[in-house]
Design a protein around this motif. Structure first.
Motif, PDB file in Angstrom:
ATOM      1  N   MET A   1      26.181  18.163  27.090  1.00  0.00           N
ATOM      2  CA  MET A   1      27.448  18.307  27.844  1.00  0.00           C
ATOM      3  C   MET A   1      27.846  20.098  28.895  1.00  0.00           C
ATOM      4  SD  MET A   1      31.450  16.852  26.707  1.00  0.00           S
ATOM      5  CE  MET A   1      32.472  17.554  27.161  1.00  0.00           C
ATOM      6  N   ARG A   2      28.504  19.505  30.064  1.00  0.00           N
ATOM      7  CA  ARG A   2      28.700  20.644  30.915  1.00  0.00           C
ATOM      8  C   ARG A   2      29.543  21.111  30.702  1.00  0.00           C
ATOM      9  NH1 ARG A   2      27.495  18.628  36.692  1.00  0.00           N
ATOM     10  NH2 ARG A   2      26.769  20.808  37.615  1.00  0.00           N
ATOM     11  N   LYS A   3      29.443  22.294  30.767  1.00  0.00           N
ATOM     12  CA  LYS A   3      31.148  23.822  30.744  1.00  0.00           C
ATOM     13  C   LYS A   3      31.509  24.010  31.484  1.00  0.00           C
ATOM     14  CE  LYS A   3      29.484  26.881  28.867  1.00  0.00           C
ATOM     15  NZ  LYS A   3      28.804  28.287  27.692  1.00  0.00           N
ATOM     16  N   VAL A   4      33.094  23.596  31.976  1.00  0.00           N
ATOM     17  CA  VAL A   4      33.547  24.696  33.195  1.00  0.00           C
ATOM     18  C   VAL A   4      33.908  25.689  32.333  1.00  0.00           C
ATOM     19  CG1 VAL A   4      36.145  24.485  34.235  1.00  0.00           C
ATOM     20  CG2 VAL A   4      34.508  22.349  34.204  1.00  0.00           C
ATOM     21  N   VAL A   5      33.222  26.715  33.477  1.00  0.00           N
ATOM     22  CA  VAL A   5      33.567  28.454  33.158  1.00  0.00           C
ATOM     23  C   VAL A   5      34.777  28.706  34.381  1.00  0.00           C
ATOM     24  CG1 VAL A   5      32.686  30.429  33.401  1.00  0.00           C
ATOM     25  CG2 VAL A   5      31.808  28.077  32.262  1.00  0.00           C
ATOM     26  N   VAL A   6      35.783  28.758  34.449  1.00  0.00           N
ATOM     27  CA  VAL A   6      36.729  29.776  35.026  1.00  0.00           C
ATOM     28  C   VAL A   6      36.306  31.713  35.313  1.00  0.00           C
ATOM     29  CG1 VAL A   6      39.361  30.020  35.953  1.00  0.00           C
ATOM     30  CG2 VAL A   6      38.248  28.270  34.694  1.00  0.00           C
ATOM     31  N   THR A   7      35.934  31.617  36.467  1.00  0.00           N
ATOM     32  CA  THR A   7      35.811  32.811  36.633  1.00  0.00           C
ATOM     33  C   THR A   7      36.863  34.039  37.536  1.00  0.00           C
ATOM     34  OG1 THR A   7      34.137  35.178  36.876  1.00  0.00           O
ATOM     35  CG2 THR A   7      33.995  32.833  38.288  1.00  0.00           C
ATOM     36  N   GLU A   8      37.118  34.937  37.175  1.00  0.00           N
ATOM     37  CA  GLU A   8      38.037  35.106  37.916  1.00  0.00           C
ATOM     38  C   GLU A   8      37.645  37.111  38.215  1.00  0.00           C
ATOM     39  OE1 GLU A   8      39.772  33.273  40.260  1.00  0.00           O
ATOM     40  OE2 GLU A   8      39.415  31.801  38.906  1.00  0.00           O
ATOM     41  N   PHE A   9      38.429  37.494  38.932  1.00  0.00           N
ATOM     42  CA  PHE A   9      38.471  39.499  39.064  1.00  0.00           C
ATOM     43  C   PHE A   9      40.388  38.742  38.862  1.00  0.00           C
ATOM     44  CE2 PHE A   9      35.307  39.556  42.415  1.00  0.00           C
ATOM     45  CZ  PHE A   9      34.511  39.586  41.757  1.00  0.00           C
ATOM     46  N   LEU A  10      40.778  40.171  38.022  1.00  0.00           N
ATOM     47  CA  LEU A  10      42.522  39.824  37.809  1.00  0.00           C
ATOM     48  C   LEU A  10      42.541  41.088  37.039  1.00  0.00           C
ATOM     49  CD1 LEU A  10      42.851  37.373  34.344  1.00  0.00           C
ATOM     50  CD2 LEU A  10      43.415  36.954  36.856  1.00  0.00           C
ATOM     51  N   SER A  11      44.127  41.266  38.000  1.00  0.00           N
ATOM     52  CA  SER A  11      44.582  43.181  37.585  1.00  0.00           C
ATOM     53  C   SER A  11      44.958  42.648  36.470  1.00  0.00           C
ATOM     54  CB  SER A  11      45.401  43.209  38.524  1.00  0.00           C
ATOM     55  OG  SER A  11      46.350  42.597  38.412  1.00  0.00           O
ATOM     56  N   LEU A  12      45.400  44.397  36.045  1.00  0.00           N
ATOM     57  CA  LEU A  12      45.913  44.076  33.956  1.00  0.00           C
ATOM     58  C   LEU A  12      46.863  42.822  34.112  1.00  0.00           C
ATOM     59  CD1 LEU A  12      44.973  46.051  31.954  1.00  0.00           C
ATOM     60  CD2 LEU A  12      46.175  47.347  32.688  1.00  0.00           C
ATOM     61  N   ASP A  13      47.903  42.885  35.117  1.00  0.00           N
ATOM     62  CA  ASP A  13      49.041  42.052  35.526  1.00  0.00           C
ATOM     63  C   ASP A  13      48.864  41.117  35.361  1.00  0.00           C
ATOM     64  OD1 ASP A  13      49.598  43.123  37.430  1.00  0.00           O
ATOM     65  OD2 ASP A  13      51.381  43.301  38.357  1.00  0.00           O
ATOM     66  N   GLY A  14      47.424  40.484  35.494  1.00  0.00           N
ATOM     67  CA  GLY A  14      47.486  39.182  35.356  1.00  0.00           C
ATOM     68  C   GLY A  14      46.623  38.514  36.928  1.00  0.00           C
ATOM     69  N   VAL A  15      47.313  39.540  38.008  1.00  0.00           N
ATOM     70  CA  VAL A  15      47.365  38.886  39.656  1.00  0.00           C
ATOM     71  C   VAL A  15      45.925  38.540  39.676  1.00  0.00           C
ATOM     72  CG1 VAL A  15      47.854  39.619  41.842  1.00  0.00           C
ATOM     73  CG2 VAL A  15      49.779  39.823  40.261  1.00  0.00           C
ATOM     74  N   MET A  16      45.763  37.204  40.375  1.00  0.00           N
ATOM     75  CA  MET A  16      44.428  37.326  40.821  1.00  0.00           C
ATOM     76  C   MET A  16      44.278  37.081  42.689  1.00  0.00           C
ATOM     77  SD  MET A  16      44.304  33.546  39.560  1.00  0.00           S
ATOM     78  CE  MET A  16      43.036  32.914  40.822  1.00  0.00           C
ATOM     79  N   GLU A  17      45.496  37.048  43.283  1.00  0.00           N
ATOM     80  CA  GLU A  17      45.432  36.713  44.533  1.00  0.00           C
ATOM     81  C   GLU A  17      45.134  37.723  45.333  1.00  0.00           C
ATOM     82  OE1 GLU A  17      48.623  34.771  47.647  1.00  0.00           O
ATOM     83  OE2 GLU A  17      49.072  36.391  45.964  1.00  0.00           O
ATOM     84  N   ALA A  18      44.325  37.124  46.377  1.00  0.00           N
ATOM     85  CA  ALA A  18      43.399  38.428  47.468  1.00  0.00           C
ATOM     86  C   ALA A  18      42.750  39.165  47.006  1.00  0.00           C
ATOM     87  CB  ALA A  18      44.689  38.487  48.349  1.00  0.00           C
ATOM     88  N   PRO A  19      41.795  39.399  45.719  1.00  0.00           N
ATOM     89  CA  PRO A  19      41.269  40.428  44.883  1.00  0.00           C
ATOM     90  C   PRO A  19      40.880  41.990  46.331  1.00  0.00           C
ATOM     91  CG  PRO A  19      39.420  38.605  44.849  1.00  0.00           C
ATOM     92  CD  PRO A  19      41.091  37.836  45.475  1.00  0.00           C
TER      93      PRO A  19
END
Length: 180
Positions: A1-19
């Motif tokens: 079974m495959r895994k869904v892996v969410v990978t993100e660049f986040l600021s310390l306060d959790g912002v991911m938009e327009a990195p």
């Protein structure tokens, strides 16, 4: 079974938009991690907005390490209600019953399914218990506003830290999603 892996660049306060705020922190350690993450995957799962941004940028990219070739040749699954066709190589549109379709993809043999960007999709995947792992690169910035990875929700998820590492001020946090 495959895994869904969410990978993100986040600021310390959790912002991911327009990195674009991440570029001044880029270094060889982050590049090696992102290369390994990509090559542990055989599919990308994207929302429409992220897909369109990637599709505009990646087809013209080249590099000696094979990252661009991998991005351009992986299967791409795009959750959308508005696109009628995918123009980037090996694109498959998920236009209805995304939860069932993604659950079916997870049951197939293969490598990880990588989700980058795609805030709304990532939130929906969590709400439908489809995320198996988070790879979060946390940058030492407080942006104060912007799209967040985790929105206010009565849903709670328990995460188990499986790795943490400092990449020159940027912290990698890898979590497995624990199922009840």
């Amino acid at each position: 079974m495959r895994k869904v892996v969410v990978t993100e660049f986040l600021s310390l306060d959790g912002v991911m938009e327009a990195p674009s705020w991440t570029t001044s922190y880029w270094n060889d350690a982050i590049a090696r991690f992102k290369w390994g993450e990509l090559f542990a995957s055989d599919a990308l799962l994207l929302g429409r907005v992220t897909y369109q941004g990637f599709a505009a940028a990646w087809p013209s990219q080249t590099d000696d390490q094979g990252f661009a070739d991998r991005m351009n040749n992986l299967a791409k699954y795009v959750v959308t209600t508005t696109l009628n066709a995918g123009l980037w190589n090996n694109t498959h549109l998920i236009r209805c019953d995304a939860t069932k379709t993604i659950a079916d993809l997870k049951r197939q043999d293969g490598m990880d399914i990588l989700v980058g960007g795609s805030a709304t999709l990532s939130q929906g995947l969590l709400e439908n218990s489809l995320v198996d792992q988070y790879n979060l690169l946390v940058y030492p910035l407080v942006l104060g506003k912007g799209k967040k990875l985790f929105k206010d929700s009565p849903l709670q998820s328990k995460l188990k830290l499986i790795e943490s590492c400092d990449f020159g001020g940027v912290t990698l946090l890898r979590y497995a999603v624990e199922r009840a």
